[in-house]
Design a protein around this motif. Sequence first.
Motif, PDB file in Angstrom:
ATOM      1  N   ALA A 120     -41.603  69.874  68.247  1.00 56.70           N
ATOM      2  CA  ALA A 120     -41.737  68.328  67.437  1.00 56.70           C
ATOM      3  C   ALA A 120     -41.318  68.577  66.133  1.00 56.70           C
ATOM      4  O   ALA A 120     -40.697  67.699  65.603  1.00 56.70           O
ATOM      5  CB  ALA A 120     -43.283  67.954  67.688  1.00 56.70           C
ATOM      6  N   ALA A 121     -41.569  69.616  65.403  1.00 57.90           N
ATOM      7  CA  ALA A 121     -40.991  69.834  64.181  1.00 57.90           C
ATOM      8  C   ALA A 121     -39.576  69.978  64.131  1.00 57.90           C
ATOM      9  O   ALA A 121     -38.913  69.005  63.271  1.00 57.90           O
ATOM     10  CB  ALA A 121     -41.781  71.304  63.559  1.00 57.90           C
ATOM     11  N   TRP A 122     -38.966  70.491  64.786  1.00 56.16           N
ATOM     12  CA  TRP A 122     -37.389  70.721  64.837  1.00 56.16           C
ATOM     13  C   TRP A 122     -36.761  69.316  65.109  1.00 56.16           C
ATOM     14  O   TRP A 122     -35.671  69.271  64.971  1.00 56.16           O
ATOM     15  CB  TRP A 122     -36.776  71.770  65.379  1.00 56.16           C
ATOM     16  N   CYS A 123     -37.487  68.455  65.913  1.00 57.22           N
ATOM     17  CA  CYS A 123     -36.675  67.398  66.473  1.00 57.22           C
ATOM     18  C   CYS A 123     -37.423  66.222  65.819  1.00 57.22           C
ATOM     19  O   CYS A 123     -37.335  64.917  66.335  1.00 57.22           O
ATOM     20  CB  CYS A 123     -37.228  67.074  67.883  1.00 57.22           C
ATOM     21  N   ALA A 124     -38.255  66.405  64.556  1.00 56.10           N
ATOM     22  CA  ALA A 124     -38.767  65.195  63.806  1.00 56.10           C
ATOM     23  C   ALA A 124     -37.786  63.945  63.320  1.00 56.10           C
ATOM     24  O   ALA A 124     -38.188  62.969  63.722  1.00 56.10           O
ATOM     25  CB  ALA A 124     -39.671  65.617  62.687  1.00 56.10           C
ATOM     26  N   ILE A 125     -36.661  64.523  63.027  1.00 57.79           N
ATOM     27  CA  ILE A 125     -35.728  63.502  62.481  1.00 57.79           C
ATOM     28  C   ILE A 125     -35.095  62.677  63.643  1.00 57.79           C
ATOM     29  O   ILE A 125     -35.343  61.415  63.799  1.00 57.79           O
ATOM     30  CB  ILE A 125     -34.537  64.302  61.813  1.00 57.79           C
ATOM     31  N   PRO A 126     -34.678  62.832  64.873  1.00 57.44           N
ATOM     32  CA  PRO A 126     -34.235  62.487  65.914  1.00 57.44           C
ATOM     33  C   PRO A 126     -35.350  61.762  66.668  1.00 57.44           C
ATOM     34  O   PRO A 126     -35.227  60.375  66.879  1.00 57.44           O
ATOM     35  CB  PRO A 126     -33.447  62.959  66.966  1.00 57.44           C
ATOM     36  N   LEU A 127     -36.611  62.152  66.729  1.00 61.11           N
ATOM     37  CA  LEU A 127     -37.924  61.368  67.177  1.00 61.11           C
ATOM     38  C   LEU A 127     -38.211  60.344  66.192  1.00 61.11           C
ATOM     39  O   LEU A 127     -38.424  59.316  66.521  1.00 61.11           O
ATOM     40  CB  LEU A 127     -38.848  62.231  67.251  1.00 61.11           C
ATOM     41  N   ALA A 128     -38.126  60.375  65.128  1.00 62.89           N
ATOM     42  CA  ALA A 128     -38.758  59.375  63.871  1.00 62.89           C
ATOM     43  C   ALA A 128     -37.684  58.278  64.259  1.00 62.89           C
ATOM     44  O   ALA A 128     -37.886  56.976  64.174  1.00 62.89           O
ATOM     45  CB  ALA A 128     -38.470  59.972  62.443  1.00 62.89           C
ATOM     46  N   ASP A 129     -36.149  58.700  64.077  1.00 61.86           N
ATOM     47  CA  ASP A 129     -35.171  57.580  64.245  1.00 61.86           C
ATOM     48  C   ASP A 129     -35.604  56.756  65.370  1.00 61.86           C
ATOM     49  O   ASP A 129     -35.351  55.388  65.648  1.00 61.86           O
ATOM     50  CB  ASP A 129     -33.911  58.070  64.405  1.00 61.86           C
ATOM     51  N   ALA A 130     -35.494  57.385  66.593  1.00 59.32           N
ATOM     52  CA  ALA A 130     -35.834  56.653  67.892  1.00 59.32           C
ATOM     53  C   ALA A 130     -37.044  55.790  67.839  1.00 59.32           C
ATOM     54  O   ALA A 130     -37.110  54.666  68.581  1.00 59.32           O
ATOM     55  CB  ALA A 130     -35.791  57.680  69.049  1.00 59.32           C
ATOM     56  N   MET A 142     -19.269  63.623  71.501  1.00 61.42           N
ATOM     57  CA  MET A 142     -20.146  64.457  72.482  1.00 61.42           C
ATOM     58  C   MET A 142     -20.425  63.682  73.785  1.00 61.42           C
ATOM     59  O   MET A 142     -20.422  64.261  74.801  1.00 61.42           O
ATOM     60  CB  MET A 142     -21.481  65.157  71.807  1.00 61.42           C
ATOM     61  N   GLY A 143     -20.570  62.305  73.532  1.00 66.72           N
ATOM     62  CA  GLY A 143     -20.794  61.480  74.731  1.00 66.72           C
ATOM     63  C   GLY A 143     -22.430  61.968  75.166  1.00 66.72           C
ATOM     64  O   GLY A 143     -23.227  62.795  74.658  1.00 66.72           O
ATOM     65  N   ASP A 144     -22.788  61.225  76.316  1.00 64.67           N
ATOM     66  CA  ASP A 144     -24.101  61.405  76.747  1.00 64.67           C
ATOM     67  C   ASP A 144     -24.183  63.071  77.492  1.00 64.67           C
ATOM     68  O   ASP A 144     -25.192  63.573  77.230  1.00 64.67           O
ATOM     69  CB  ASP A 144     -24.373  60.540  77.969  1.00 64.67           C
ATOM     70  N   ALA A 168     -33.862  60.840  72.629  1.00 69.32           N
ATOM     71  CA  ALA A 168     -33.653  60.786  71.038  1.00 69.32           C
ATOM     72  C   ALA A 168     -32.647  61.244  70.206  1.00 69.32           C
ATOM     73  O   ALA A 168     -31.819  60.607  69.556  1.00 69.32           O
ATOM     74  CB  ALA A 168     -34.999  61.437  70.313  1.00 69.32           C
ATOM     75  N   LEU A 169     -32.089  62.438  70.872  1.00 70.50           N
ATOM     76  CA  LEU A 169     -30.981  62.889  70.268  1.00 70.50           C
ATOM     77  C   LEU A 169     -29.916  61.944  70.647  1.00 70.50           C
ATOM     78  O   LEU A 169     -28.753  61.972  69.980  1.00 70.50           O
ATOM     79  CB  LEU A 169     -30.570  64.363  70.804  1.00 70.50           C
ATOM     80  N   ASN A 170     -29.661  61.343  71.849  1.00 69.49           N
ATOM     81  CA  ASN A 170     -28.703  60.652  72.428  1.00 69.49           C
ATOM     82  C   ASN A 170     -28.617  59.228  71.622  1.00 69.49           C
ATOM     83  O   ASN A 170     -27.676  58.886  70.968  1.00 69.49           O
ATOM     84  CB  ASN A 170     -29.001  60.083  73.685  1.00 69.49           C
ATOM     85  N   LEU A 171     -29.963  58.582  71.019  1.00 68.21           N
ATOM     86  CA  LEU A 171     -29.968  57.586  70.094  1.00 68.21           C
ATOM     87  C   LEU A 171     -29.499  57.962  68.856  1.00 68.21           C
ATOM     88  O   LEU A 171     -28.687  57.246  68.106  1.00 68.21           O
ATOM     89  CB  LEU A 171     -31.172  57.123  70.078  1.00 68.21           C
ATOM     90  N   LEU A 172     -29.500  59.173  68.379  1.00 66.52           N
ATOM     91  CA  LEU A 172     -29.031  59.792  66.970  1.00 66.52           C
ATOM     92  C   LEU A 172     -27.718  59.809  67.068  1.00 66.52           C
ATOM     93  O   LEU A 172     -27.052  59.856  65.803  1.00 66.52           O
ATOM     94  CB  LEU A 172     -29.668  61.106  66.714  1.00 66.52           C
ATOM     95  N   LEU A 175     -27.712  68.636  74.558  1.00 62.75           N
ATOM     96  CA  LEU A 175     -28.187  69.525  73.370  1.00 62.75           C
ATOM     97  C   LEU A 175     -29.782  69.195  73.228  1.00 62.75           C
ATOM     98  O   LEU A 175     -30.579  69.993  72.781  1.00 62.75           O
ATOM     99  CB  LEU A 175     -27.402  68.784  72.078  1.00 62.75           C
ATOM    100  N   GLY A 176     -30.143  67.822  73.492  1.00 65.24           N
ATOM    101  CA  GLY A 176     -31.459  67.404  73.439  1.00 65.24           C
ATOM    102  C   GLY A 176     -32.437  68.322  74.446  1.00 65.24           C
ATOM    103  O   GLY A 176     -33.553  68.916  74.068  1.00 65.24           O
ATOM    104  N   ALA A 177     -31.709  68.518  75.546  1.00 70.23           N
ATOM    105  CA  ALA A 177     -32.670  69.147  76.666  1.00 70.23           C
ATOM    106  C   ALA A 177     -32.730  70.695  76.126  1.00 70.23           C
ATOM    107  O   ALA A 177     -33.691  71.482  76.357  1.00 70.23           O
ATOM    108  CB  ALA A 177     -31.910  69.089  78.045  1.00 70.23           C
ATOM    109  N   MET A 178     -31.550  71.319  75.638  1.00 71.96           N
ATOM    110  CA  MET A 178     -31.517  72.502  75.371  1.00 71.96           C
ATOM    111  C   MET A 178     -32.496  72.881  74.026  1.00 71.96           C
ATOM    112  O   MET A 178     -33.105  74.025  74.184  1.00 71.96           O
ATOM    113  CB  MET A 178     -30.054  72.931  74.775  1.00 71.96           C
ATOM    114  N   ILE A 179     -32.720  72.055  73.153  1.00 75.19           N
ATOM    115  CA  ILE A 179     -33.671  72.221  72.309  1.00 75.19           C
ATOM    116  C   ILE A 179     -35.298  72.433  72.829  1.00 75.19           C
ATOM    117  O   ILE A 179     -35.876  73.355  72.495  1.00 75.19           O
ATOM    118  CB  ILE A 179     -33.924  71.162  71.255  1.00 75.19           C
ATOM    119  N   VAL A 180     -35.332  71.669  74.071  1.00 74.30           N
ATOM    120  CA  VAL A 180     -36.805  71.734  74.311  1.00 74.30           C
ATOM    121  C   VAL A 180     -36.843  73.316  75.288  1.00 74.30           C
ATOM    122  O   VAL A 180     -37.781  73.856  75.192  1.00 74.30           O
ATOM    123  CB  VAL A 180     -37.028  70.667  75.291  1.00 74.30           C
ATOM    124  N   MET A 181     -35.718  73.545  75.922  1.00 73.28           N
ATOM    125  CA  MET A 181     -35.776  74.596  76.882  1.00 73.28           C
ATOM    126  C   MET A 181     -36.038  75.891  76.002  1.00 73.28           C
ATOM    127  O   MET A 181     -36.733  76.850  76.117  1.00 73.28           O
ATOM    128  CB  MET A 181     -34.612  74.375  77.606  1.00 73.28           C
TER     129      MET A 181
END
Length: 260
Positions: A196-206, A170-172, A121-125, A178-184
Amino acid sequence: MAAAGFLPILIAIPAAAAGTWLLAKLAHRLGAVARVAPDRWHQTGAVPRLAGPALLLATAPWQEPGDLAVLGLVCAIGSWDDIRPMSPAVKALCLLAAAGLAIGVTGLWWAGPALWLVANALNLLDHADGVAAATAAAAFLGLNGDPGLAAAGACAGFLLFNYPPARAFMGDSGSLTLGAMIVMLGAKPGGLGTIAAWCAIPLADAIRVTLCRIARGQKPWVGGTDHSGHILLRAGIPPRLLPLGYFLVAGAVGLLLRPE
């Protein structure tokens, strides 16, 4: 808060900035550059896209060893893709391996699927200058003390080169890491609801982009100018205000939706 409380962010900002500058030089030598393409809003020249290792190293002193192993694997996958692009299927399979490692490190069954989804999702954002890094910075400020501050600082250091008009992407290697870091960082003590709360924007866009592309009979992993940032830019939002807007909205949504 005492000045020492901000030490992670104060160290990570220059570390990430210096690393991004050095890796930009290397990226040009390796051919890891993003050229003008119809699925990117940025329309100038060949931009280096190998910032992931700089972001990871800037946060490394505050990461747990197990988390570093997961993030190192994700960064290696993304870096390889920046230098020698993989097919979507191969990259997805490689990320499944990192997701499996995340489950082993955290002991949480959902950490693997969450890592795979949030990283993608962050990759798509990362479709317009500054948007992904600014959104991730907002998430990190809401997560896990010193490691979160360091990660937010790394994003800020990178934004010195990525804020519109970007001189580095930043590239892939960066977006997936960064996306993986948010989860870890969010897995303990926050949990799935916090992530899910802090990733709501990239998840919604994806989710929106994926469903719209499927409805149009398109492959969801093929790039396009149908992301939320593209829509806002076409509506007249100045490019230099867009990252700030994402940062503020992502922060507000995260605070609103985070579990008590």
